[in-house]
Design a protein around this motif. Sequence first.
Motif, PDB file in Angstrom:
ATOM      1  N   VAL A 107       0.865  -1.175   0.000  1.00 24.06           N
ATOM      2  CA  VAL A 107       0.000   0.000   0.000  1.00 24.06           C
ATOM      3  C   VAL A 107       0.899   1.222   0.000  1.00 24.06           C
ATOM      4  O   VAL A 107       1.692   1.417   0.930  1.00 24.06           O
ATOM      5  CB  VAL A 107      -0.926   0.009   1.229  1.00 24.06           C
ATOM      6  N   PHE A 140      -2.042   0.286  -4.964  1.00 28.07           N
ATOM      7  CA  PHE A 140      -1.628  -1.044  -4.518  1.00 28.07           C
ATOM      8  C   PHE A 140      -0.610  -1.617  -5.499  1.00 28.07           C
ATOM      9  O   PHE A 140      -0.705  -1.392  -6.707  1.00 28.07           O
ATOM     10  CB  PHE A 140      -2.829  -1.988  -4.420  1.00 28.07           C
ATOM     11  N   SER A 185      -6.111   0.716  -7.152  1.00 29.60           N
ATOM     12  CA  SER A 185      -6.140   1.938  -6.351  1.00 29.60           C
ATOM     13  C   SER A 185      -7.292   1.862  -5.360  1.00 29.60           C
ATOM     14  O   SER A 185      -8.234   1.083  -5.528  1.00 29.60           O
ATOM     15  CB  SER A 185      -6.303   3.172  -7.248  1.00 29.60           C
ATOM     16  N   ALA A 186      -7.210   2.697  -4.325  1.00 28.74           N
ATOM     17  CA  ALA A 186      -8.232   2.721  -3.286  1.00 28.74           C
ATOM     18  C   ALA A 186      -9.349   3.689  -3.651  1.00 28.74           C
ATOM     19  O   ALA A 186      -9.139   4.649  -4.396  1.00 28.74           O
ATOM     20  CB  ALA A 186      -7.616   3.114  -1.948  1.00 28.74           C
ATOM     21  N   SER A 192      -7.591   1.912   8.400  1.00 29.71           N
ATOM     22  CA  SER A 192      -8.249   1.044   7.435  1.00 29.71           C
ATOM     23  C   SER A 192      -8.267  -0.371   7.988  1.00 29.71           C
ATOM     24  O   SER A 192      -7.245  -0.862   8.483  1.00 29.71           O
ATOM     25  CB  SER A 192      -7.505   1.055   6.094  1.00 29.71           C
ATOM     26  N   ASP A 252      -9.636  -2.804   5.930  1.00 24.79           N
ATOM     27  CA  ASP A 252      -9.851  -3.625   4.736  1.00 24.79           C
ATOM     28  C   ASP A 252      -8.655  -3.528   3.789  1.00 24.79           C
ATOM     29  O   ASP A 252      -8.805  -3.397   2.584  1.00 24.79           O
ATOM     30  CB  ASP A 252     -11.152  -3.233   4.018  1.00 24.79           C
ATOM     31  N   ASP A 253      -7.460  -3.601   4.381  1.00 27.89           N
ATOM     32  CA  ASP A 253      -6.214  -3.668   3.610  1.00 27.89           C
ATOM     33  C   ASP A 253      -5.952  -2.417   2.784  1.00 27.89           C
ATOM     34  O   ASP A 253      -5.379  -2.480   1.693  1.00 27.89           O
ATOM     35  CB  ASP A 253      -6.204  -4.906   2.709  1.00 27.89           C
ATOM     36  N   VAL A 299      -8.149  -0.287   1.419  1.00 28.27           N
ATOM     37  CA  VAL A 299      -9.134   0.079   0.400  1.00 28.27           C
ATOM     38  C   VAL A 299      -9.934   1.298   0.824  1.00 28.27           C
ATOM     39  O   VAL A 299     -10.168   2.222   0.035  1.00 28.27           O
ATOM     40  CB  VAL A 299     -10.066  -1.116   0.101  1.00 28.27           C
ATOM     41  N   SER A 300     -10.376   1.332   2.070  1.00 27.17           N
ATOM     42  CA  SER A 300     -11.128   2.484   2.575  1.00 27.17           C
ATOM     43  C   SER A 300     -10.552   2.900   3.915  1.00 27.17           C
ATOM     44  O   SER A 300      -9.985   2.087   4.649  1.00 27.17           O
ATOM     45  CB  SER A 300     -12.617   2.142   2.717  1.00 27.17           C
TER      46      SER A 300
END
Length: 342
Positions: A40, A64, A79-80, A148, A150-151, A153-154
């Motif tokens: 990330v 990512f 991408s996030a 975050s 969720d790895d 993402v958000s």
Amino acid sequence: MRTLEVTKLRDLTGPGHTDAFGIGGTDLGAAAAAPDGRIVAVFGDTFEVASVGGPGWRSPVVLFADPATVRTGLEWTGSAGPTRDYADQVVTYAHGARVGGRLGGLVGGTKITTKLPTDVITLGDTMYLHVMACQGLGNVHWTEIHRSTDDGVSWEPTGTWFPGDLHAGLFQMLTWELGPDGYVYALTTGFRRDQGLLLHRVPPERLLEPAAWEGWGFADRTWDWGRPPTLVLPGAFGELSLRRVDGQWWLAAFDAGRYRVDLIPLPDGPTTDLHRAERLTVIAGSGWHDEDHACGRVAQPYGGYILPGSTPDELHLVVSQWNTGTNWPYRAMHFRARVRGD
């Protein structure tokens, strides 16, 4: 005596590299391994065109990468954010908006131009992102921590913030890493690139409690924890990256005063005497007329973030470059530093 063999592996952002994510110009790129193993990387002020300014201004954004590509040149996989094939701003605010209410003793109406990332860390199954709330470059009203689960993402605000004038303004730019003793260690400085470094630590379970952070201070001819932090290294520093690399501590630091990015091995961990520590220059600042990226001569460099997947004899860094006269190049690049000698 150790030396470095420096190689540029590739440009990481800009035309031909990040078009798929709506990224033309961007910088920074502090990176950590997500709980799922992906890399990330968090970038600062980002625009759709290859410049500073223009449409699509957002910050921070997240890309990512496949960790298997670290040794040959980082390759982005996504991408996030909620927008498909577009790197969204992952922290909610409006550029140039005035913040209502009170935050850190600041009366409502404080203008926030942008929020810039300083570092990201993974603790268990949660990632934490430290950002500076700025009114223009160098003027930090406060800093805050987002997380975050969720790895990467958000991201959501944790509600934890630190005033911009904390420790006389030397708690703005931050880099952090978890030590084997169970503490998160952080080196900090100001955002004006004209000050030295402070050292702090905090138990990871209390990361979001400002009162739990303790300084490394000098008094009565001794250093100890729980004191007001004392400069561990004077100078004029910018972006920082503190990492454990296969159990060895390393610091990458943009030394603005000497116009270079150094790698500093820390044999005694974060409390290593930085006045005496060995310094290995990985990026030497140059003029625009005499650059040589192949061997690490870069005009207007900054940043220098150690990538996951580095080893003690081969460190990989994300380095930024911004031509402030023409606003291009404005990009991040991947350099490899092979360490030779003892």
